[in-house]
Design an enzyme around this catalytic site. Sequence first.
Site, PDB file in Angstrom:
ATOM      1  N   SER A  36      16.655  20.488  18.317  1.00 46.80           N
ATOM      2  CA  SER A  36      16.931  20.216  16.900  1.00 46.80           C
ATOM      3  C   SER A  36      16.316  21.369  16.111  1.00 46.80           C
ATOM      4  CB  SER A  36      16.354  18.862  16.466  1.00 46.80           C
ATOM      5  OG  SER A  36      14.997  18.741  16.824  1.00 46.80           O
ATOM      6  N   GLU A  38      14.982  22.881  12.237  1.00 45.49           N
ATOM      7  CA  GLU A  38      14.527  22.510  10.890  1.00 45.49           C
ATOM      8  C   GLU A  38      14.727  23.675   9.923  1.00 45.49           C
ATOM      9  OE1 GLU A  38      10.876  20.182  10.590  1.00 45.49           O
ATOM     10  OE2 GLU A  38      10.227  21.522   8.991  1.00 45.49           O
ATOM     11  N   ALA A  72       6.659  20.243  -1.081  1.00 43.37           N
ATOM     12  CA  ALA A  72       5.398  19.582  -1.416  1.00 43.37           C
ATOM     13  C   ALA A  72       5.504  18.950  -2.803  1.00 43.37           C
ATOM     14  CB  ALA A  72       4.259  20.581  -1.375  1.00 43.37           C
ATOM     15  N   ARG A 128       4.598  11.004   4.788  1.00 41.82           N
ATOM     16  CA  ARG A 128       3.799  10.759   3.587  1.00 41.82           C
ATOM     17  C   ARG A 128       4.006  11.902   2.611  1.00 41.82           C
ATOM     18  NH1 ARG A 128      -2.460  11.959   3.312  1.00 41.82           N
ATOM     19  NH2 ARG A 128      -1.545  14.003   2.836  1.00 41.82           N
ATOM     20  N   ASP A 130       3.018  16.145   1.505  1.00 45.39           N
ATOM     21  CA  ASP A 130       1.856  16.870   0.995  1.00 45.39           C
ATOM     22  C   ASP A 130       1.914  16.883  -0.521  1.00 45.39           C
ATOM     23  OD1 ASP A 130       0.372  17.499   3.234  1.00 45.39           O
ATOM     24  OD2 ASP A 130       1.717  19.153   3.764  1.00 45.39           O
ATOM     25  N   ALA A 147       3.206   6.939   5.465  1.00 43.70           N
ATOM     26  CA  ALA A 147       4.524   7.033   6.126  1.00 43.70           C
ATOM     27  C   ALA A 147       4.934   5.723   6.797  1.00 43.70           C
ATOM     28  CB  ALA A 147       4.499   8.178   7.146  1.00 43.70           C
ATOM     29  N   TYR A 167       0.571  14.575  15.368  1.00 39.13           N
ATOM     30  CA  TYR A 167      -0.353  15.714  15.274  1.00 39.13           C
ATOM     31  C   TYR A 167      -1.174  15.884  16.562  1.00 39.13           C
ATOM     32  CZ  TYR A 167       1.112  15.242  10.526  1.00 39.13           C
ATOM     33  OH  TYR A 167       1.908  15.166   9.413  1.00 39.13           O
ATOM     34  N   HIS A 171      -4.304  14.941  12.477  1.00 33.50           N
ATOM     35  CA  HIS A 171      -4.051  15.265  11.069  1.00 33.50           C
ATOM     36  C   HIS A 171      -5.379  15.618  10.385  1.00 33.50           C
ATOM     37  CE1 HIS A 171      -3.148  14.626   6.794  1.00 33.50           C
ATOM     38  NE2 HIS A 171      -1.937  15.011   7.136  1.00 33.50           N
ATOM     39  N   PHE A 238      -0.856  29.729   7.217  1.00 33.91           N
ATOM     40  CA  PHE A 238      -0.278  28.391   7.160  1.00 33.91           C
ATOM     41  C   PHE A 238      -0.974  27.460   8.167  1.00 33.91           C
ATOM     42  CE2 PHE A 238       3.193  25.260   7.807  1.00 33.91           C
ATOM     43  CZ  PHE A 238       3.218  24.793   6.499  1.00 33.91           C
ATOM     44  N   HIS A 288      11.975  20.710  19.012  1.00 38.25           N
ATOM     45  CA  HIS A 288      12.333  20.834  17.593  1.00 38.25           C
ATOM     46  C   HIS A 288      11.838  22.202  17.126  1.00 38.25           C
ATOM     47  CE1 HIS A 288      13.161  19.271  13.530  1.00 38.25           C
ATOM     48  NE2 HIS A 288      12.024  19.823  13.146  1.00 38.25           N
TER      49      HIS A 288
END
Length: 316
Positions: A36, A38, A72, A128, A130, A147, A167, A171, A238, A288
Amino acid sequence: MGNMVPLAPTLERWLSGKRVGPLPERPADQPPPLLSFEFFPPRTEALEGQLWACIRRLEPLGPRFVSVTYGAGGSTHARTHATVSRLASETDLVPAAHLTCVGATREEVDEVARGYWAAGVRHIVALRGDPPPGTAYEPHPGGYRYADELVAGLRRVADFEISVAAYPEVHPSARSPEDDLDNLKRKLDAGATRAITQYFFDTATYLRFLDRCLAAGITAPIVPGIMPVSNYAQAAKFSAMCGTTVPDWLGAMFQGTENEPEVRRTVASIVAAEQVRTLQANGVDEFHFYTLNRPELTYAIAHVLGVRPRRAGVAA
Ligand code: FAD
């Protein structure tokens, strides 16, 4: 006695029976993995052109779905919607819309979801989200707080396929790894069918996380998120924000490539291909890709994985 030429270390290991560890096999009958892709919604017309060139380049690879992020603070609502709707109406791809809880009431979020359903979109990546940069997350007073609540809400709106985030490195705001895993379980129990992971560079971290998920009774697919590194400095920045460890070896690989775009691309392909092949050797058959709206690295890595373009009008 003649001159003794020292043996190269690899040859010495080989002769003493210490082989270099087995490389992943490529069984002839191994089916190509599911992929997949993104994308993020474009901000300008030029970026829109770049995105659609990227989509058209990757489309023949027959991804299971393609997803479009939600900026975001919910800042890209209209652009995400426009991109996902166009994917639904102008391509044969299965689009998935990212949707977040940030800055909106439950009714507003439900309304967005109903709009997606009406546009033929059947897959939501429920997050959820950012908050806007520089602010801490605060649930909206009338909104879904996390979420898991969003997943439950979407289930009430329509029979969506729902993916959620996971994660491997925990997270950044989780109270503990156990809490984070409980949270993932809650999202799946609320009706999500798949988790997609934050990207990672240390493959063992993902495999250990998978073991922890299995031990916690999670059986849904935990699809690894793969980010081919097209710009090391940006990726490092990032990663610091989203809690992904950047191993020293990765920095060393890109060192000195600042003015060598060809070398950089080759290094990026090798790093990601090594990662996906190791995952494949460990039984992972779905990936992904965070494409960053650039197709070439993803295309090349898909090729390494045995994924070939389908010709128009030819079934897979
Ligand atoms: P949640 O699962 O809700 O968890 C967030 C944190 O809150 C965790 O630490 C969890 O343990 C904790 N938590 C959960 N429930 C509770 C509770 N009841 N009480 C206290 N703490 C709790 N962001 C965007 O803005 N747009 C996107 O399009 C986007 N796409 C993404 C796609 C993927 C595949 C991934 C991995 C991330 C994406 N993100 C996106 C980033 C994501 O929104 C952030 O990581 C965000 O901080 C957390 O979202 P979540 O859905 O994982 O949150």
